[in-house]
Design an enzyme around this catalytic site. Structure first.
Site, PDB file in Angstrom:
ATOM      1  N   ILE A 532      23.821  96.904 -98.822  1.00 35.44           N
ATOM      2  CA  ILE A 532      23.610  95.349 -98.801  1.00 35.44           C
ATOM      3  C   ILE A 532      24.812  94.818 -99.631  1.00 35.44           C
ATOM      4  O   ILE A 532      24.811  93.516 -99.310  1.00 35.44           O
ATOM      5  CB  ILE A 532      22.468  94.933 -99.300  1.00 35.44           C
ATOM      6  CG1 ILE A 532      22.013  95.356-100.861  1.00 35.44           C
ATOM      7  CG2 ILE A 532      21.346  95.153 -98.256  1.00 35.44           C
ATOM      8  CD1 ILE A 532      20.856  94.882-101.233  1.00 35.44           C
ATOM      9  N   VAL A 534      28.534  95.387-102.529  1.00 39.86           N
ATOM     10  CA  VAL A 534      29.185  96.223-103.333  1.00 39.86           C
ATOM     11  C   VAL A 534      29.553  95.478-104.535  1.00 39.86           C
ATOM     12  O   VAL A 534      29.775  94.408-104.660  1.00 39.86           O
ATOM     13  CB  VAL A 534      30.695  96.530-102.496  1.00 39.86           C
ATOM     14  CG1 VAL A 534      31.328  97.596-103.580  1.00 39.86           C
ATOM     15  CG2 VAL A 534      30.480  97.248-101.223  1.00 39.86           C
ATOM     16  N   GLY A 536      29.701  95.440-109.190  1.00 40.21           N
ATOM     17  CA  GLY A 536      30.823  95.802-110.220  1.00 40.21           C
ATOM     18  C   GLY A 536      30.699  97.320-110.355  1.00 40.21           C
ATOM     19  O   GLY A 536      31.476  97.724-111.346  1.00 40.21           O
ATOM     20  N   PHE A 537      30.005  97.836-110.147  1.00 42.66           N
ATOM     21  CA  PHE A 537      29.744  99.143-110.401  1.00 42.66           C
ATOM     22  C   PHE A 537      29.847 100.125-109.346  1.00 42.66           C
ATOM     23  O   PHE A 537      29.935 101.342-109.549  1.00 42.66           O
ATOM     24  CB  PHE A 537      28.286  99.057-111.389  1.00 42.66           C
ATOM     25  CG  PHE A 537      27.478 100.539-111.653  1.00 42.66           C
ATOM     26  CD1 PHE A 537      26.839 101.329-110.806  1.00 42.66           C
ATOM     27  CD2 PHE A 537      28.228 101.011-112.853  1.00 42.66           C
ATOM     28  CE1 PHE A 537      26.007 102.309-111.319  1.00 42.66           C
ATOM     29  CE2 PHE A 537      27.484 102.215-113.049  1.00 42.66           C
ATOM     30  CZ  PHE A 537      26.749 102.835-112.367  1.00 42.66           C
ATOM     31  N   GLY A 538      29.303  99.750-108.317  1.00 45.66           N
ATOM     32  CA  GLY A 538      29.500 100.713-106.946  1.00 45.66           C
ATOM     33  C   GLY A 538      28.917 100.247-105.867  1.00 45.66           C
ATOM     34  O   GLY A 538      28.371  98.960-105.867  1.00 45.66           O
ATOM     35  N   LYS A 539      28.388 100.817-104.782  1.00 45.53           N
ATOM     36  CA  LYS A 539      27.864 100.328-103.682  1.00 45.53           C
ATOM     37  C   LYS A 539      26.232  99.978-104.056  1.00 45.53           C
ATOM     38  O   LYS A 539      25.815 100.683-104.866  1.00 45.53           O
ATOM     39  CB  LYS A 539      27.737 101.260-102.572  1.00 45.53           C
ATOM     40  CG  LYS A 539      28.992 101.200-101.790  1.00 45.53           C
ATOM     41  CD  LYS A 539      28.984 102.243-100.460  1.00 45.53           C
ATOM     42  CE  LYS A 539      30.178 102.257 -99.777  1.00 45.53           C
ATOM     43  NZ  LYS A 539      30.527 103.341 -98.653  1.00 45.53           N
ATOM     44  N   VAL A 540      25.853  98.846-103.396  1.00 47.00           N
ATOM     45  CA  VAL A 540      24.494  98.474-103.403  1.00 47.00           C
ATOM     46  C   VAL A 540      23.630  98.693-102.420  1.00 47.00           C
ATOM     47  O   VAL A 540      24.042  98.325-101.108  1.00 47.00           O
ATOM     48  CB  VAL A 540      24.380  96.941-103.862  1.00 47.00           C
ATOM     49  CG1 VAL A 540      22.854  96.710-104.299  1.00 47.00           C
ATOM     50  CG2 VAL A 540      25.144  96.941-105.118  1.00 47.00           C
ATOM     51  N   LYS A 554      21.858 100.301-107.248  1.00 53.77           N
ATOM     52  CA  LYS A 554      23.416 100.206-107.347  1.00 53.77           C
ATOM     53  C   LYS A 554      23.780 101.946-107.478  1.00 53.77           C
ATOM     54  O   LYS A 554      23.432 102.417-108.521  1.00 53.77           O
ATOM     55  CB  LYS A 554      23.747  99.604-108.571  1.00 53.77           C
ATOM     56  CG  LYS A 554      24.316  98.111-108.416  1.00 53.77           C
ATOM     57  CD  LYS A 554      24.949  97.662-109.747  1.00 53.77           C
ATOM     58  CE  LYS A 554      25.031  96.265-109.810  1.00 53.77           C
ATOM     59  NZ  LYS A 554      25.510  95.767-111.234  1.00 53.77           N
ATOM     60  N   ASP A 650      31.175  86.193-116.514  1.00 57.49           N
ATOM     61  CA  ASP A 650      31.566  86.191-115.003  1.00 57.49           C
ATOM     62  C   ASP A 650      30.513  85.219-114.388  1.00 57.49           C
ATOM     63  O   ASP A 650      30.041  85.628-113.386  1.00 57.49           O
ATOM     64  CB  ASP A 650      31.725  87.494-114.342  1.00 57.49           C
ATOM     65  CG  ASP A 650      32.381  87.465-113.214  1.00 57.49           C
ATOM     66  OD1 ASP A 650      33.347  86.329-112.824  1.00 57.49           O
ATOM     67  OD2 ASP A 650      32.593  88.593-112.439  1.00 57.49           O
TER      68      ASP A 650
END
Ligand SMILES: *[C@@H]1O[C@H](CO)[C@@H](O)[C@H](O)[C@H]1NC(C)=O
Ligand SMILES: *[C@@H]1O[C@H](CO)[C@@H](O)[C@H](O)[C@H]1NC(C)=O
Ligand SMILES: *[C@@H]1O[C@H](CO)[C@@H](O)[C@H](O)[C@H]1NC(C)=O
Ligand SMILES: *[C@@H]1O[C@H](CO)[C@@H](O)[C@H](O)[C@H]1NC(C)=O
Ligand SMILES: *[C@@H]1O[C@H](CO)[C@@H](O)[C@H](O)[C@H]1NC(C)=O
Ligand SMILES: *[C@@H]1O[C@H](CO)[C@@H](O)[C@H](O)[C@H]1NC(C)=O
Ligand SMILES: *[C@@H]1O[C@H](CO)[C@@H](O)[C@H](O)[C@H]1NC(C)=O
Ligand SMILES: *[C@@H]1O[C@H](CO)[C@@H](O)[C@H](O)[C@H]1NC(C)=O
Ligand SMILES: *[C@@H]1O[C@H](CO)[C@@H](O)[C@H](O)[C@H]1NC(C)=O
Ligand SMILES: CC(=O)N[C@H]1CO[C@H](CO)[C@@H](O)[C@@H]1O
Length: 870
Positions: A532, A534, A536-540, A554, A650
């Site tokens: 759903i 992408v 800060g850490f990887g794909k979601v 995540k 952020d």
């Protein structure tokens, strides 16, 4: 004005013999040059430094001038970046120099869009006399790889027996339509900065650097803050950066600062060695002997292969005063650089507060994975010092020329970055920005314990999550730093990434640990159709756990140690923070090198999706206000509710998520900073965040305070009101930045002209006034003038009340004014507020972790704002 070399010499002689006044004139002949290339008058930059036109130094060849069509927000001033001199054929500058004198040459490149030129075609070489400084250089590729809007390259040219310096730009003949360009050139005479230095690994050999030409790769004020050129010592106009992005692993030691009363006494060291601020701050390993014996304090730098490097370490002991109190070994690339005798700063300098530096040279081979310099320190157990500790105050790395060449290859864009670039190119219809560097997002650099590599990954993820057509420009700001970002997966530490062991028992106890099969089942084995977003850490991925609970998962890119750090940061932070307006972490999974974080599923996505570029129905003003209030609550809790102030760093409309009931939740804490030691009320760091939302003060001073979040939130408020992106480069220049545009209109009283057309006439005027006043205060130039999040929250609550009382009356604004009588907006102004409110507002204790407490508080809030209750 310049009288030519032949006449100069006798004049110089006379000067020595004559009066001081003439001596001053002579010194001026050696004064430094700062040229804004392609500009006909020059100008003054943000630091107040004067830049002249380059027209007096044009040598042979043809050139033309051009002006960039877009000013990237990370450019602090137009000078010298917006003007450029463009060369389509070989071209030379000719500068008068003092013979037998060392010089800095700095080049400033802003690879932007220039009319009629395609910056992707620009490949060129630069030479100084017969020394190649750059070759096949693409400023555009380099800036993209480093996620910078502009680049600074600094060289130290060895003394030559000549009184002129020729700098030649030559476009590559390998690329059709290739051209060269430059935006700024600096020429600064320097003392002899280099001597001979031992070759690491060969203690009996040294390398003579006195006559070497050098390129500055890194210059760090270790554990200190950014030092701008104007604050450098000896008038050398060097820029010093923070060392945090280069620290390896989680063990980063502690910062130490010299007592204000202690004076730094340079003694035999010339003052140009480094500014006092470098020597007044240091990184040491920490107070615990056993911890210190278990790790190496390590920095890692990416460099070009096949060159020799001078690593200059600056030391100044300001804690201890005796020999053998703090003794340590220094390793460079796993070889002993300083062990016999090991480093003992007092042993070198004799006393406290006296600085010194040591140079080491190291040759970097060309082998896979070799393009790195590791600097590591650990206590010297053999010398049985009183304290097991190490110390470093400053660090510089210079590349030495080999056969009159200093040029390295262009960095390679990592695959991910290249993909992100493609996406962003596609999403821009405006041809003038289409392949422009500033669209390459980048949060590179800044965060504690997050290296450049990880940060670049983050950038990519964040960019991919962008909605096409919008434009969150994030970019980093690390000029000079080596152009060496080759791959995003270099620092893999396979097998070692047992994140749970990094986690505190508390964090592990507070959230659930899932097994990998559970996660695989929830996401159909990480099926691409479940992605759903992408983050800060990887794909979601979306997923369903226990057959019913909808979650967002995540999944980390398992390949980097930095990833582990971020993973740990996020778990540690989120597991302790429970709040109705923060996205809550349900649990995590850490198995077989898979790292996943499991969150509540936010059914309605990001706030931005509901404000502009949408097909969905437009949110009503009241809905928007409620969402703003919810996010303000979440941020207020971050700032004051936890033990330490947490700065989000952020804040933007894509980091505000909405659950199925339209409850706003702040997300993305992977990059947040906590400030346990915010004694001075700030954390010093390299700038990161998203352009359009970045606090200008943070830019100027590189000091992070919670007021930076307030600024970003002010932009969010205007974004919600005006339904347009924080930055929109396709608009006329004065409208590009929403913050500037909205402030301008607010001050002119024309704000109503720029609000979302769907809201026109639907906002109670008092409410609009209160709302825009609040947003305007948030955008104050100086952090100190901005309200606290608690104040913002209070004002937004008040807005909502104004809106509600007007609409419940169903009558005109006149009645709402009556309704609010006795509490006119001025009464609510921060200073006049009843003290009662402040004490009851406090969310400061840890017992507030649950939602009930939060709700109680919000009830109190509403009570005070609205005496009749609601
Ligand atoms: C793009 O640049 C050209 C040349 O400077 C200019 O004429 C044109 O108006 C620009 N287009 C846009 C959409 O800004
Ligand atoms: C610029 O040049 C690159 C590579 O040569 C090309 O892919 C791109 O389409 C060009 N862009 C424009 C606007 O001409
Ligand atoms: C630079 O020097 C000026 C004057 O000494 C000082 O006010 C300023 O705070 C310094 N800036 C930094 C970033 O150290
Ligand atoms: C380094 O030198 C070796 C041997 O001369 C050469 O094969 C290699 O291509 C060089 N590497 C780089 C990055 O220039
Ligand atoms: C230094 O050693 C570490 C492990 O001890 C290794 O991962 C790293 O690659 C080495 N660095 C260099 C430059 O050889
Ligand atoms: C520290 O670095 C040295 C030199 O690379 C290495 O021999 C040693 O094993 C390292 N120690 C730790 C605890 O990593
Ligand atoms: C010039 O740089 C580009 C981009 O890094 C690279 O693909 C190309 O091979 C280089 N050309 C030469 C002749 O080195
Ligand atoms: C990680 O460490 C924990 C405790 O230290 C241990 O139980 C677990 O098996 C380890 N996991 C892996 C994948 O090594
Ligand atoms: C505000 O905008 C007007 C024109 O739109 C411009 O002339 C003026 O300089 C702007 N003022 C500021 C402070 O930006
Ligand atoms: C309105 C309200 O809840 N006021 C409370 C504020 O806090 C004091 C003590 O902390 C209470 O006594 C008040 O009732």
């Amino acid at each position: 004005m310049y009288t030519g070399p032949r006449i100069l010499f006798p004049v110089a002689c006379m000067c020595v013999l004559l009066l001081n006044a003439i001596g001053v004139w002579c010194a001026k002949e050696e004064a430094s040059l700062a040229l804004s290339c392609g500009s006909d008058k020059g100008g003054t930059d943000a630091d107040g430094r004067k830049w002249d036109s380059d027209s007096k130094y044009l040598g042979s060849g043809e050139s033309k001038t051009a002006m960039a069509t877009f000013q990237d927000p990370s450019l602090l001033s137009q000078v010298p970046y917006m003007d450029a001199r463009i060369f389509s054929k070989e071209f030379s500058y000719k500068f008068p120099i003092a013979s037998k004198k060392r010089y800095w040459v700095r080049f400033h490149f802003y690879p932007s869009t220039y009319p009629g030129l395609n910056i992707s075609n620009s490949y060129f070489s630069v030479a100084a006399n017969d020394i190649t400084l750059l070759s096949n250089f693409s400023a555009s590729i380099t800036a993209q790889a480093l996620t910078q809007a502009y680049l600074v390259r600094e060289y130290s040219l060895a003394p030559v027996d000549s009184d002129s310096l020729t700098i030649t730009f030559k476009p590559s003949d390998k690329y059709p339509g290739s051209f060269a360009f430059v935006n700024g050139i600096e020429l600064v005479p320097t003392p002899d900065l280099f001597d001979s230095a031992t070759l690491v690994g060969f203690s009996d050999q040294s390398v003579d650097a006195t006559s070497a030409n050098m390129q500055t790769m890194f210059r760090l004020n270790v554990a200190g803050q950014y030092i701008p050129a104007n604050n450098d010592s000896g008038g050398l106009l060097r820029t010093w950066y923070d060392d945090l992005p280069y620290l390896y692993g989680a063990a980063i030691g502690v910062n130490a600062q010299a007592d204000a009363k202690l004076e730094i006494n340079y003694k035999d060291l010339p003052d140009y060695a480094a500014p006092v601020d470098v020597y007044r701050t240091a990184r040491s390993m920490g107070p615990d002997k056993n911890v210190n014996l278990g790790y190496n304090l390590t920095w890692i730098f990416q460099v070009d292969a096949n060159f020799t490097y001078v690593v200059r370490l600056h030391f100044c002991e300001f804690i201890f005063s005796k020999i053998n109190q703090r003794v340590f070994n220094i390793y460079i690339n796993n070889q002993t650089a300083q062990t016999d005798p090991p480093a003992d700063v007092i042993g070198w300098t004799g006393e406290q507060g006296v600085p010194t530096y040591k140079d080491y040279t190291v040759y970097i081979n060309d082998g896979p994975g070799d393009e790195e310099i590791w600097v590591a320190m650990r206590p010297s157990t053999e010398s049985k010092p009183e304290y097991y500790d190490a110390l470093l105050n400053g660090l510089e790395i210079f590349k030495m020329d080999t056969a009159k060449n200093l040029a390295g290859p262009n960095p390679q864009l990592s695959e991910m970055l290249a993909k992100a670039e493609l996406t962003s190119t596609r999403s821009f219809s405006n041809e003038n920005t289409s392949n422009n560097i500033q669209v390459i997002g980048g949060a590179a650099g800044g965060a504690a314990a997050i290296g450049l590599v990880a940060a670049i990954c983050i950038v990519v993820y964040q960019r991919k999550r962008r909605i096409p057509g919008t434009d969150t420009h994030t970019s980093s700001w690390l000029p000079i730093y080596g152009h060496s970002q080759t791959s995003g997966t270099k620092s893999t530490i396979s097998g070692k990434s047992n994140a749970s062991s990094h986690l505190s028992a508390m964090a592990q106890g507070l959230c659930r640990r899932f097994s990998l099969p559970e996660i695989r089942q929830a996401t159909k084995n990480f099926d691409e159709s479940y992605v759903i977003g992408v983050g800060g850490f990887g794909k979601v991925y979306k997923g369903v756990l226990d057959g019913k609970t909808k979650v967002a998962i995540k999944r980390s890119n398992p390949s980097s140690e930095q990833g582990v750090n971020e993973f740990v940061t996020e778990i540690e932070m989120l597991s302790k923070l429970r709040h109705k307006h923060l996205v809550s972490l349900i649990g995590f999974c850490e198995e077989d090198e898979e790292m996943c974080l499991v969150y509540d599923y936010m059914a309605l996505g990001t706030l931005r999706e509901h404000i502009y570029n949408i097909k969905k129905p437009h949110l009503s003003w009241k809905q928007r206000l409620e969402i703003c209030i919810g996010s303000a609550r979440g941020l207020h809790y971050l700032h004051t509710g936890a033990k330490y102030t947490i700065i989000h760093r952020d804040v933007k409309t894509t980091n505000i998520l909405l659950d199925e009931n339209w409850v706003a939740k702040v997300s993305d804490f992977g990059l947040s900073k906590t400030g346990p030691n915010m004694d001075n009320g700030h954390v010093s760091t390299v700038v990161k965040g998203s352009f359009g939302y970045l606090d200008p003060e943070y830019f100027r001073r590189q000091q992070l305070t919670e007021k930076s979040d307030i600024y970003s939130f002010g932009v969010v408020l205007f974004e919600v009101l005006c339904a347009r992106p924080a930055l929109n480069p396709s608009l006329p220049k004065d409208q590009v930045s929403l913050a500037d545009w909205a402030l301008n209109n607010t001050r002119k009283g024309t704000l109503e002209d720029i609000i979302d057309p769907h809201l026109k006439g639907k906002i109670v005027p008092e409410c609009l006034k209160k709302f825009s006043d609040t947003a305007e205060k948030c955008l104050s130039d100086n952090g100190i003038d901005r309200p606290s999040m608690g104040d913002v929250l209070w004002n937004l609550e008040f807005c909502l009340q104004l809106e509600e009382s007007a609409s419940s009356d169903g009558s005109s604004t006149r009645s709402s004014r009556r309704g609010a009588s006795g509490t006119s907006s001025e009464d609510i102004s921060l200073r006049n507020r009843p003290p009662l409110h402040i004490s009851n507002l406090s969310l400061g204790s840890e017992s507030d972790l649950n939602e009930e407490a939060e709700d109680t508080n919000s009830a109190i809030f509403s009570q005070i704002v609205n005496p009749t209750g609601r």
